[in-house]
Design an enzyme around this catalytic site. Structure first.
Site, mmCIF file in Angstrom:
data_model
loop_
_atom_site.group_PDB
_atom_site.id
_atom_site.type_symbol
_atom_site.label_atom_id
_atom_site.label_comp_id
_atom_site.label_asym_id
_atom_site.label_seq_id
_atom_site.Cartn_x
_atom_site.Cartn_y
_atom_site.Cartn_z
ATOM 1 N N ASP A 27 2.463 -1.477 -4.461
ATOM 2 C CA ASP A 27 1.065 -1.051 -4.641
ATOM 3 C C ASP A 27 0.469 -1.710 -5.877
ATOM 4 O O ASP A 27 1.336 -1.806 -6.796
ATOM 5 C CB ASP A 27 0.890 0.470 -4.867
ATOM 6 C CG ASP A 27 -0.497 0.711 -4.275
ATOM 7 O OD1 ASP A 27 -0.573 1.377 -3.234
ATOM 8 O OD2 ASP A 27 -1.620 0.461 -5.100
ATOM 9 N N THR A 59 -5.942 0.923 9.710
ATOM 10 C CA THR A 59 -6.843 1.037 10.847
ATOM 11 C C THR A 59 -8.046 0.104 10.717
ATOM 12 O O THR A 59 -8.770 -0.031 9.522
ATOM 13 C CB THR A 59 -7.579 2.407 10.919
ATOM 14 O OG1 THR A 59 -6.510 3.317 11.017
ATOM 15 C CG2 THR A 59 -8.401 2.361 12.248
ATOM 16 N N LYS A 76 -15.219 7.228 9.042
ATOM 17 C CA LYS A 76 -15.045 5.792 9.181
ATOM 18 C C LYS A 76 -14.657 5.048 10.510
ATOM 19 O O LYS A 76 -15.296 3.969 10.689
ATOM 20 C CB LYS A 76 -13.943 5.678 8.040
ATOM 21 C CG LYS A 76 -13.306 4.213 8.272
ATOM 22 C CD LYS A 76 -12.471 4.023 7.018
ATOM 23 C CE LYS A 76 -10.955 4.578 7.188
ATOM 24 N NZ LYS A 76 -10.035 3.797 8.011
ATOM 25 N N THR A 117 -8.844 0.852 3.996
ATOM 26 C CA THR A 117 -9.866 -0.020 4.865
ATOM 27 C C THR A 117 -11.172 0.911 4.613
ATOM 28 O O THR A 117 -11.745 1.277 5.871
ATOM 29 C CB THR A 117 -9.556 -0.244 6.253
ATOM 30 O OG1 THR A 117 -9.137 1.099 6.807
ATOM 31 C CG2 THR A 117 -8.381 -1.190 6.065
ATOM 32 N N CYS A 137 -10.572 9.268 7.595
ATOM 33 C CA CYS A 137 -10.580 8.448 8.939
ATOM 34 C C CYS A 137 -11.448 8.805 10.071
ATOM 35 O O CYS A 137 -12.163 7.782 10.610
ATOM 36 C CB CYS A 137 -9.287 8.876 9.391
ATOM 37 S SG CYS A 137 -7.858 8.069 8.426
ATOM 38 N N PHE A 138 -11.864 9.767 10.417
ATOM 39 C CA PHE A 138 -12.791 10.182 11.440
ATOM 40 C C PHE A 138 -14.197 9.424 11.274
ATOM 41 O O PHE A 138 -14.534 8.652 12.241
ATOM 42 C CB PHE A 138 -13.004 11.602 11.840
ATOM 43 C CG PHE A 138 -11.861 12.348 12.519
ATOM 44 C CD1 PHE A 138 -10.478 11.700 12.783
ATOM 45 C CD2 PHE A 138 -11.786 13.668 12.968
ATOM 46 C CE1 PHE A 138 -9.478 12.361 13.344
ATOM 47 C CE2 PHE A 138 -10.785 14.380 13.314
ATOM 48 C CZ PHE A 138 -9.674 13.450 13.814
ATOM 49 N N GLY A 196 0.930 -1.001 0.127
ATOM 50 C CA GLY A 196 -0.054 -0.009 -0.084
ATOM 51 C C GLY A 196 1.010 1.364 -0.172
ATOM 52 O O GLY A 196 1.608 1.754 0.948
ATOM 53 N N THR A 216 -15.224 2.395 4.397
ATOM 54 C CA THR A 216 -16.466 2.082 5.099
ATOM 55 C C THR A 216 -17.219 1.082 4.116
ATOM 56 O O THR A 216 -17.102 1.553 2.804
ATOM 57 C CB THR A 216 -17.570 3.005 5.348
ATOM 58 O OG1 THR A 216 -16.775 4.164 6.488
ATOM 59 C CG2 THR A 216 -18.718 2.664 6.222
ATOM 60 N N GLU A 219 -2.543 13.841 8.198
ATOM 61 C CA GLU A 219 -2.195 14.370 6.904
ATOM 62 C C GLU A 219 -1.885 15.933 7.081
ATOM 63 O O GLU A 219 -2.644 16.657 7.960
ATOM 64 C CB GLU A 219 -3.400 14.205 5.968
ATOM 65 C CG GLU A 219 -3.375 12.649 5.429
ATOM 66 C CD GLU A 219 -4.548 12.326 4.385
ATOM 67 O OE1 GLU A 219 -4.998 13.260 3.637
ATOM 68 O OE2 GLU A 219 -4.940 11.259 4.735
HETATM 69 P P1 NAI Z 1 -4.774 5.037 0.343
HETATM 70 O O1 NAI Z 1 -5.864 4.540 -0.324
HETATM 71 O O2 NAI Z 1 -4.292 6.293 0.162
HETATM 72 O O3 NAI Z 1 -3.687 3.912 0.112
HETATM 73 C C1 NAI Z 1 -3.959 2.428 0.064
HETATM 74 C C2 NAI Z 1 -3.422 1.714 -1.048
HETATM 75 O O4 NAI Z 1 -3.173 0.446 -0.853
HETATM 76 C C3 NAI Z 1 -3.776 2.115 -2.531
HETATM 77 O O5 NAI Z 1 -2.753 2.879 -3.260
HETATM 78 C C4 NAI Z 1 -4.170 0.719 -2.935
HETATM 79 O O6 NAI Z 1 -3.849 0.803 -4.472
HETATM 80 C C5 NAI Z 1 -3.003 -0.253 -2.401
HETATM 81 N N1 NAI Z 1 -3.690 -1.359 -2.114
HETATM 82 C C6 NAI Z 1 -4.887 -2.051 -1.812
HETATM 83 N N2 NAI Z 1 -5.062 -3.543 -1.789
HETATM 84 C C7 NAI Z 1 -3.660 -3.777 -2.108
HETATM 85 C C8 NAI Z 1 -3.133 -4.864 -2.353
HETATM 86 N N3 NAI Z 1 -3.807 -6.051 -2.456
HETATM 87 N N4 NAI Z 1 -1.978 -4.930 -2.582
HETATM 88 C C9 NAI Z 1 -1.110 -4.085 -3.039
HETATM 89 N N5 NAI Z 1 -1.750 -2.832 -2.827
HETATM 90 C C10 NAI Z 1 -2.947 -2.365 -2.310
HETATM 91 O O7 NAI Z 1 -5.122 4.804 2.162
HETATM 92 P P2 NAI Z 1 -4.260 5.538 3.031
HETATM 93 O O8 NAI Z 1 -5.086 6.831 3.489
HETATM 94 O O9 NAI Z 1 -3.000 5.277 3.038
HETATM 95 O O10 NAI Z 1 -4.942 4.558 4.473
HETATM 96 C C11 NAI Z 1 -4.545 3.252 4.586
HETATM 97 C C12 NAI Z 1 -4.804 2.849 5.946
HETATM 98 O O11 NAI Z 1 -4.285 3.792 6.980
HETATM 99 C C13 NAI Z 1 -6.293 2.994 6.171
HETATM 100 O O12 NAI Z 1 -6.939 1.664 7.035
HETATM 101 C C14 NAI Z 1 -6.467 4.290 7.046
HETATM 102 O O13 NAI Z 1 -7.761 3.942 8.062
HETATM 103 C C15 NAI Z 1 -5.291 4.103 7.763
HETATM 104 N N6 NAI Z 1 -4.644 5.634 8.390
HETATM 105 C C16 NAI Z 1 -4.936 6.452 7.432
HETATM 106 C C17 NAI Z 1 -4.629 7.922 7.770
HETATM 107 C C18 NAI Z 1 -4.461 9.041 6.715
HETATM 108 O O14 NAI Z 1 -4.274 10.129 7.313
HETATM 109 N N7 NAI Z 1 -4.982 8.765 5.595
HETATM 110 C C19 NAI Z 1 -3.864 8.035 9.225
HETATM 111 C C20 NAI Z 1 -3.629 7.022 10.007
HETATM 112 C C21 NAI Z 1 -4.273 5.608 9.595
#
Ligand code: NAI
Length: 470
Positions: free
Chosen positions: A36, A133, A281, A93, A278-279, A11, A95, A167
């Site tokens: 990714d 999360t 969700k 992850t 996040c919040f 990811g 909703t 962020e």
């Molecule tokens: P994002 O959507 O920006 O990144 C996730 C990435 O994972 C995407 O680029 C997607 O193509 C990739 N992906 C999905 N399934 C895959 C697989 N099977 N193999 C390879 N790549 C795959 O999401 P983000 O914002 O980075 O969030 C990720 C997690 O972190 C979530 O659970 C979120 O709740 C948590 N989180 C997010 C924060 C934020 O500020 N965005 C802060 C703290 C936690």
């Protein structure tokens, strides 16, 4: 004892990208590969001119220092899994949109398929770290999947290591985290895996800020932290409604309340409501969890935090309509800011989207300016927000421009939806001179109008007490 030499992060999003880039920077002896499935995203991370796919202050500097040295971005998920000792699962992850728990529960499809990939590919033992999360006890299902599919002689240890970065300040947060939380099973192997990950962070994080707890406590702590943060915003926003009804000033109330050392000043600014991926969700997740545990009162308590946020957004739209003499049909409104907060290009759940959707349904014309969000992203978000309206129709009502002043020209109202610093420097005198005035309206009326609108935005620092000649 296990020593981590190669890390894979599945990811390359808002969390995986910055987090693992900082690990690479702080641990030159560890090779970090971020993978990714999204090729465009990986290509952007690898672009020769460092046009990385997410805007985050300081991020490009970090990538410049490490990329090609001990930091790699790739679409070859299997190779990175094969080589790594430790794997972060940092996939999205969202909703769930349908099925059991739709609208509340987290969609764990991406976590599961990443986990299944690890199980299918790994030929040696791995530490698998849940960074996304997730609802409580997801680590348990990951463990079941991994153990059921592992080859003889390979073992998987599962850790929970939720990310607390925000962020817009991700790099600063990662350099100097309030805490790093690691959850593990309290077995000898679990504790050993926990120590291996703690050693990675110990390269730059002081020992006393690395907290080690049980797996479930770690998972729940992330949901709890986001729920409590969002709850402060909904609390102050609920008070802002009382202020507006009584003439009290929410900034003064917030200031006075925040001076109490037990309460503290942060996250107490009234606004048009929280956004971000996040919040909402994570609270909905907590609501779902509470309901599954047969705790309806607890579920209702947390659900109200989200409901208050929805109320605040619609209350704001209504104020705009009220202030413009109860109709905005055919009127021109500037919306400054489209990202869900300053210093990010992320628009997920941005309050600006709800506002613009409301304005469009009232048939107003809307002009948007945001310093970071691309036009393409804005069109995509507006199409999703107005699913029954064709994009061509939306485009007849919406214009996207490239400066705040341009956005404000010949408008009847200006909404500041994102607290970008550059909006503090807007020359309001010029804006005022170029705005549409209603016939017979003096500048006091105008100023009251603009102030009402600003009052609800995050930008209470903006000084509108400039001198306007008659
Ligand atoms: P994002 O959507 O920006 O990144 C996730 C990435 O994972 C995407 O680029 C997607 O193509 C990739 N992906 C999905 N399934 C895959 C697989 N099977 N193999 C390879 N790549 C795959 O999401 P983000 O914002 O980075 O969030 C990720 C997690 O972190 C979530 O659970 C979120 O709740 C948590 N989180 C997010 C924060 C934020 O500020 N965005 C802060 C703290 C936690």
């Amino acid at each position: 004892p296990v020593q981590v030499k190669k890390i894979c992060c599945i990811g390359a999003g808002y969390v995986g990208g910055p987090t693992c880039a900082v690990i690479a920077l702080k641990c030159p002896h560890i090779q970090v590969t971020i993978v990714d499935l999204n090729k465009a995203r990986v290509d952007a991370w690898n672009s020769p001119d460092f046009a990385v796919p997410i805007y985050e202050p300081g991020l490009v500097d970090v990538v410049k220092q490490c990329r090609g040295r001990n930091l790699f971005f790739s679409t070859d998920v299997d190779k990175a899994i094969l080589e790594a000792d430790l794997i972060f699962v940092s996939v999205n992850t969202p909703t769930k949109k349908s099925g059991v728990g739709a609208g509340f529960a987290a969609d764990l499809n991406y976590v599961e398929s990443a986990t299944r990939r690890i199980a299918a590919v790994a030929t040696s033992s791995k530490i698998v770290v849940e960074k996304s999360t997730v609802p409580c006890r997801t680590a348990e299902s990951m463990r079941t999947i991994l153990e059921a599919n592992s080859r003889p002689g390979t073992r998987f240890d599962i850790l929970s290591n939720p990310e607390f970065l925000a962020e817009g300040t991700a790099i600063a947060d990662l350099f100097k985290p309030d805490r790093v939380l690691i959850g593990s099973l309290q077995t000898t192997e679990g504790k050993e895996a926990c120590r291996a990950l703690a050693d990675v962070y110990a390269n730059w994080v002081p020992q006393e800020r690395i907290l080690t707890v049980g797996l479930w406590s770690s998972e729940l702590s992330k949901l709890a932290a986001n729920a409590m943060l969002a709850q402060r915003i909904s609390s102050i926003n609920a008070l802002s409604a009382i202020c507006e009804a009584t003439g009290a000033n929410i900034d003064e109330v917030s200031h006075a309340v925040g001076f109490d050392s037990r309460i503290g000043p942060k996250f107490l600014r009234a606004s048009v409501g929280f956004g971000g991926s996040c919040f909402q969700k994570d609270i909905l997740n907590l609501v779902y969890l509470s309901e599954s545990l047969h705790l309806p009162q607890v579920a209702a308590y947390w659900r109200q935090v989200v409901e208050m946020n929805e109320y605040q957004k619609s209350r704001f739209s209504k104020t705009v309509v009220d202030t413009l003499f109860n109709t905005i049909t055919g009127k021109h409104i500037a919306v400054l800011g489209f990202a869900f907060k300053a210093d990010t290009g992320d628009t997920r759940e941005s309050a600006a989207i709800s506002l613009i959707r409301d304005f469009l349904s009232e048939r107003a014309f809307v002009t948007i300016y945001d310093p970071q969000v691309s036009e393409e992203q804005i069109w995509q978000d507006l199409s999703e927000a107005c699913p029954t309206t064709p994009l061509e129709t939306i485009k007849k009502q919406v214009t996207i421009v490239h400066s705040a002043l341009e956005a404000c020209t010949q408008k009847e109202a200006i909404i500041i939806a994102t607290e970008w610093k550059e909006f503090l420097e807007i020359d309001w005198q010029t804006v005022y001179a170029n705005m549409n005035r209603f016939q017979g309206e003096g500048h006091w009326a105008w100023r009251a109008r603009v102030k009402t609108v600003l009052r609800h935005s995050l930008s209470s620092d903006i000084d509108l007490n400039f001198n306007i000649g008659h």
